[in-house]
Design a protein around this motif. Structure first.
Motif, PDB file in Angstrom:
ATOM      1  N   LEU A 126       0.837  -1.205   0.000  1.00  0.00           N
ATOM      2  CA  LEU A 126       0.000   0.000   0.000  1.00  0.00           C
ATOM      3  C   LEU A 126       0.873   1.256   0.000  1.00  0.00           C
ATOM      4  CD1 LEU A 126      -2.969   0.849   0.050  1.00  0.00           C
ATOM      5  CD2 LEU A 126      -2.874   0.756   2.541  1.00  0.00           C
ATOM      6  N   TRP A 127       1.943   1.247   0.780  1.00  0.00           N
ATOM      7  CA  TRP A 127       2.886   2.368   0.812  1.00  0.00           C
ATOM      8  C   TRP A 127       3.460   2.607  -0.587  1.00  0.00           C
ATOM      9  CZ3 TRP A 127       4.818   5.498   4.837  1.00  0.00           C
ATOM     10  CH2 TRP A 127       5.930   6.272   4.508  1.00  0.00           C
ATOM     11  N   LYS A 128       3.939   1.540  -1.222  1.00  0.00           N
ATOM     12  CA  LYS A 128       4.544   1.648  -2.548  1.00  0.00           C
ATOM     13  C   LYS A 128       3.546   2.211  -3.552  1.00  0.00           C
ATOM     14  CE  LYS A 128       6.799  -1.125  -6.141  1.00  0.00           C
ATOM     15  NZ  LYS A 128       6.134  -0.403  -7.191  1.00  0.00           N
ATOM     16  N   ARG A 129       2.311   1.766  -3.470  1.00  0.00           N
ATOM     17  CA  ARG A 129       1.273   2.227  -4.394  1.00  0.00           C
ATOM     18  C   ARG A 129       1.042   3.727  -4.261  1.00  0.00           C
ATOM     19  NH1 ARG A 129      -3.859  -0.451  -3.057  1.00  0.00           N
ATOM     20  NH2 ARG A 129      -2.681  -2.311  -3.608  1.00  0.00           N
ATOM     21  N   HIS A 130       1.104   4.255  -3.046  1.00  0.00           N
ATOM     22  CA  HIS A 130       0.758   5.666  -2.825  1.00  0.00           C
ATOM     23  C   HIS A 130       1.967   6.589  -2.658  1.00  0.00           C
ATOM     24  CE1 HIS A 130      -3.551   5.046  -2.641  1.00  0.00           C
ATOM     25  NE2 HIS A 130      -3.270   3.904  -2.034  1.00  0.00           N
ATOM     26  N   ALA A 131       3.085   6.048  -2.192  1.00  0.00           N
ATOM     27  CA  ALA A 131       4.258   6.892  -1.958  1.00  0.00           C
ATOM     28  C   ALA A 131       5.350   6.677  -2.997  1.00  0.00           C
ATOM     29  CB  ALA A 131       4.819   6.644  -0.555  1.00  0.00           C
ATOM     30  N   GLY A 132       5.263   5.580  -3.740  1.00  0.00           N
ATOM     31  CA  GLY A 132       6.263   5.308  -4.765  1.00  0.00           C
ATOM     32  C   GLY A 132       7.457   4.575  -4.198  1.00  0.00           C
ATOM     33  N   GLY A 133       8.475   4.448  -5.025  1.00  0.00           N
ATOM     34  CA  GLY A 133       9.688   3.738  -4.635  1.00  0.00           C
ATOM     35  C   GLY A 133       9.573   2.257  -4.894  1.00  0.00           C
ATOM     36  N   ASP A 134      10.623   1.547  -4.520  1.00  0.00           N
ATOM     37  CA  ASP A 134      10.587   0.093  -4.711  1.00  0.00           C
ATOM     38  C   ASP A 134      10.033  -0.577  -3.458  1.00  0.00           C
ATOM     39  OD1 ASP A 134      12.696  -0.297  -2.832  1.00  0.00           O
ATOM     40  OD2 ASP A 134      14.195  -0.050  -4.391  1.00  0.00           O
ATOM     41  N   LEU A 135       9.710  -1.850  -3.629  1.00  0.00           N
ATOM     42  CA  LEU A 135       9.071  -2.589  -2.533  1.00  0.00           C
ATOM     43  C   LEU A 135       9.980  -2.744  -1.321  1.00  0.00           C
ATOM     44  CD1 LEU A 135       6.435  -3.858  -1.746  1.00  0.00           C
ATOM     45  CD2 LEU A 135       7.206  -6.015  -2.751  1.00  0.00           C
ATOM     46  N   LYS A 136      11.280  -2.912  -1.560  1.00  0.00           N
ATOM     47  CA  LYS A 136      12.221  -3.058  -0.447  1.00  0.00           C
ATOM     48  C   LYS A 136      12.253  -1.776   0.393  1.00  0.00           C
ATOM     49  CE  LYS A 136      17.009  -4.265   0.571  1.00  0.00           C
ATOM     50  NZ  LYS A 136      18.315  -4.617   0.007  1.00  0.00           N
ATOM     51  N   ALA A 137      12.294  -0.614  -0.271  1.00  0.00           N
ATOM     52  CA  ALA A 137      12.284   0.669   0.442  1.00  0.00           C
ATOM     53  C   ALA A 137      10.954   0.882   1.156  1.00  0.00           C
ATOM     54  CB  ALA A 137      12.557   1.815  -0.528  1.00  0.00           C
ATOM     55  N   ALA A 138       9.862   0.460   0.533  1.00  0.00           N
ATOM     56  CA  ALA A 138       8.537   0.594   1.152  1.00  0.00           C
ATOM     57  C   ALA A 138       8.454  -0.253   2.421  1.00  0.00           C
ATOM     58  CB  ALA A 138       7.444   0.200   0.161  1.00  0.00           C
ATOM     59  N   LEU A 139       8.979  -1.473   2.357  1.00  0.00           N
ATOM     60  CA  LEU A 139       8.977  -2.341   3.536  1.00  0.00           C
ATOM     61  C   LEU A 139       9.838  -1.741   4.645  1.00  0.00           C
ATOM     62  CD1 LEU A 139       8.043  -4.931   4.901  1.00  0.00           C
ATOM     63  CD2 LEU A 139       9.985  -6.105   3.837  1.00  0.00           C
ATOM     64  N   ALA A 140      10.983  -1.187   4.282  1.00  0.00           N
ATOM     65  CA  ALA A 140      11.848  -0.544   5.285  1.00  0.00           C
ATOM     66  C   ALA A 140      11.145   0.645   5.923  1.00  0.00           C
ATOM     67  CB  ALA A 140      13.166  -0.111   4.641  1.00  0.00           C
ATOM     68  N   ALA A 141      10.427   1.423   5.116  1.00  0.00           N
ATOM     69  CA  ALA A 141       9.693   2.578   5.649  1.00  0.00           C
ATOM     70  C   ALA A 141       8.603   2.134   6.617  1.00  0.00           C
ATOM     71  CB  ALA A 141       9.090   3.388   4.504  1.00  0.00           C
ATOM     72  N   VAL A 142       7.882   1.100   6.253  1.00  0.00           N
ATOM     73  CA  VAL A 142       6.800   0.589   7.103  1.00  0.00           C
ATOM     74  C   VAL A 142       7.374   0.048   8.414  1.00  0.00           C
ATOM     75  CG1 VAL A 142       5.146  -1.317   7.278  1.00  0.00           C
ATOM     76  CG2 VAL A 142       5.150   0.154   5.253  1.00  0.00           C
ATOM     77  N   GLN A 143       8.484  -0.645   8.331  1.00  0.00           N
ATOM     78  CA  GLN A 143       9.104  -1.178   9.548  1.00  0.00           C
ATOM     79  C   GLN A 143       9.627  -0.052  10.438  1.00  0.00           C
ATOM     80  OE1 GLN A 143      11.797  -3.903   7.583  1.00  0.00           O
ATOM     81  NE2 GLN A 143      10.461  -5.651   8.028  1.00  0.00           N
ATOM     82  N   GLN A 144      10.142   1.007   9.820  1.00  0.00           N
ATOM     83  CA  GLN A 144      10.595   2.167  10.596  1.00  0.00           C
ATOM     84  C   GLN A 144       9.407   2.824  11.291  1.00  0.00           C
ATOM     85  OE1 GLN A 144      13.655   3.138  11.310  1.00  0.00           O
ATOM     86  NE2 GLN A 144      12.922   4.850  12.492  1.00  0.00           N
ATOM     87  N   LEU A 145       8.290   2.959  10.578  1.00  0.00           N
ATOM     88  CA  LEU A 145       7.079   3.520  11.198  1.00  0.00           C
ATOM     89  C   LEU A 145       6.609   2.650  12.354  1.00  0.00           C
ATOM     90  CD1 LEU A 145       4.988   4.739   8.150  1.00  0.00           C
ATOM     91  CD2 LEU A 145       6.054   6.144   9.912  1.00  0.00           C
ATOM     92  N   ALA A 146       6.693   1.345  12.186  1.00  0.00           N
ATOM     93  CA  ALA A 146       6.292   0.431  13.267  1.00  0.00           C
ATOM     94  C   ALA A 146       7.164   0.643  14.490  1.00  0.00           C
ATOM     95  CB  ALA A 146       6.356  -1.011  12.794  1.00  0.00           C
ATOM     96  N   ALA A 147       8.467   0.817  14.279  1.00  0.00           N
ATOM     97  CA  ALA A 147       9.388   1.064  15.400  1.00  0.00           C
ATOM     98  C   ALA A 147       9.065   2.366  16.078  1.00  0.00           C
ATOM     99  CB  ALA A 147      10.828   1.049  14.912  1.00  0.00           C
ATOM    100  N   GLN A 148       8.729   3.402  15.296  1.00  0.00           N
ATOM    101  CA  GLN A 148       8.378   4.702  15.865  1.00  0.00           C
ATOM    102  C   GLN A 148       7.046   4.610  16.609  1.00  0.00           C
ATOM    103  OE1 GLN A 148       8.562   7.355  12.529  1.00  0.00           O
ATOM    104  NE2 GLN A 148      10.780   7.403  12.547  1.00  0.00           N
ATOM    105  N   ALA A 149       6.116   3.832  16.082  1.00  0.00           N
ATOM    106  CA  ALA A 149       4.821   3.669  16.756  1.00  0.00           C
ATOM    107  C   ALA A 149       5.024   2.991  18.100  1.00  0.00           C
ATOM    108  CB  ALA A 149       3.864   2.861  15.881  1.00  0.00           C
ATOM    109  N   TRP A 150       5.948   2.061  18.144  1.00  0.00           N
ATOM    110  CA  TRP A 150       6.255   1.367  19.395  1.00  0.00           C
ATOM    111  C   TRP A 150       6.760   2.349  20.432  1.00  0.00           C
ATOM    112  CZ3 TRP A 150       5.262  -3.270  21.291  1.00  0.00           C
ATOM    113  CH2 TRP A 150       5.962  -3.694  22.409  1.00  0.00           C
ATOM    114  N   GLN A 151       7.460   3.412  19.969  1.00  0.00           N
ATOM    115  CA  GLN A 151       8.001   4.431  20.856  1.00  0.00           C
ATOM    116  C   GLN A 151       6.986   5.548  21.094  1.00  0.00           C
ATOM    117  OE1 GLN A 151      11.481   5.716  18.778  1.00  0.00           O
ATOM    118  NE2 GLN A 151      12.464   3.744  18.920  1.00  0.00           N
ATOM    119  N   GLY A 152       5.781   5.440  20.505  1.00  0.00           N
ATOM    120  CA  GLY A 152       4.751   6.441  20.719  1.00  0.00           C
ATOM    121  C   GLY A 152       4.819   7.606  19.753  1.00  0.00           C
TER     122      GLY A 152
END
Length: 186
Positions: A158-184
């Motif tokens: 979904l990130w790749k579809r709306h934000a662009g980039g390749d799937l590997k970068a999209a997965l890294a972005a999503v995982q980074q957001l998950a880590a930030q969400a964990w920190q509030g």
């Protein structure tokens, strides 16, 4: 009938009002279009092609530093004086209509950052959080829900579809957001 805020001690009430007031002066990261109402240097930077989101980030960082310094000045107005130059000066609060006794104000700067409405304790946005904030609200909600369910591959697609980039970068972005969400932060 009293409100919960008015049930506090005068010092606690003033403390709360000052914290809210300080944070209310900081730019809303979710509304970069508000920059268009500015004149002067902001208008010139926008006309020169500066990304409004970059400008919002710069302005927010400067404002957060400023409100922290103001809070510290309120806490210790005599800090920059020579030790023997003046008597100790402190801000106190009392309720005039209740003939209250002046009470020292709790330190503002020590709890200012934990009151950051963004949840990031005054820290700047990560590139991923910034890009996430630029997505449409319904897309953010969908990605956020998938991240919350730990469905990272689906969120990355979904990130790749709306934000662009390749799937590997999209997965890294999503995982980074998950880590930030964990920190509030998300």
């Amino acid at each position: 009938m009293s409100t919960p805020m008015l049930d506090r001690s005068p010092a606690a009430l003033l403390h709360e009002l000052l914290l809210r007031g300080l944070w209310s002066t900081v730019i809303d990261e979710a509304a970069p279009e508000a920059l268009r109402r500015q004149g002067g240097a902001v208008a010139r930077l926008l006309a020169a092609g500066v990304d409004p989101h970059d400008l919002v980030d710069v302005i927010r960082e400067a404002q957060v530093d400023t409100i922290y310094n103001v809070a510290q000045l309120i806490d210790w107005p005599d800090e920059h004086l020579a030790p023997d130059a003046a008597p100790e000066v402190r801000l106190t609060a009392s309720l005039v209509h209740a003939a209250g006794v002046a009470q020292p104000l709790p330190e503002l700067h020590s709890c200012l950052m934990e009151r950051d409405p963004s949840g990031r304790a005054g820290e700047p946005r990560s590139p991923e959080l910034r890009q996430y904030g630029m997505l449409e609200a319904d897309v953010r909600q969908q990605i956020g829900a998938l991240i919350g369910e730990r469905k990272f591959p689906a969120a990355a697609v979904l990130w790749k579809r709306h934000a662009g980039g390749d799937l590997k970068a999209a997965l890294a972005a999503v995982q980074q957001l998950a880590a930030q969400a964990w920190q509030g932060a998300c």
